[in-house]
Scaffold this motif. Structure first.
Motif: not given
Length: 125
Positions: A34-54
């Motif tokens: 959408x915006x260009x540049x680099x982002x990361x995608x992945x399976x998260x553990x311990x994010x303080x606000x996001x509850x989704x696994x991916x």
């Protein structure tokens, strides 16, 4: 906020910051469609606000050369295993062509970060 994150990324995280950071494993750097540049995608553990696994992260500001951590425009991440091609397709909901088109090598991700640093006046071209 991105400029401050780019500045923080030049120093690297403290041990305390990494201890509090969420983990991404498996993960992959991709081009933000959408915006260009680099982002990361992945399976998260311990994010303080996001509850989704991916998840996908905000804009990537630094990627440790050894793949141990990353800085995005909003936070530090600890990095686990790098996603295989098959895992990346899964992270992108089975979109094979999209996974192949967006995947960035560490070198390509660093080039995106460098372009952001130059754009922010934090580095020369």
């Amino acid at each position: 906020m991105k400029r401050r994150s780019l500045e923080l990324s030049k120093v690297g995280p403290s041990t305390a910051e990494l201890d509090l950071a969420p983990t991404l494993s498996p993960w992959s750097a991709i081009l933000d469609p959408e915006y260009g540049g680099a982002i990361l995608v992945g399976a998260q553990d311990g994010h303080p606000t996001l509850r989704s696994k991916f998840i996908n992260t905000s804009r990537l500001c630094e990627l440790d050369e050894e793949g141990a951590w990353a800085r995005t425009s909003t936070r530090w991440y600890r990095l686990g295993e790098n996603a295989s091609r098959r895992q990346l397709r899964s992270l992108l909901y089975g979109r094979v062509g999209l996974a192949d088109a967006l995947r960035l090598t560490p070198f390509e991700a660093q080039a995106c970060i460098k372009a952001d640093q130059v754009s922010a006046g934090l580095s020369d071209a």
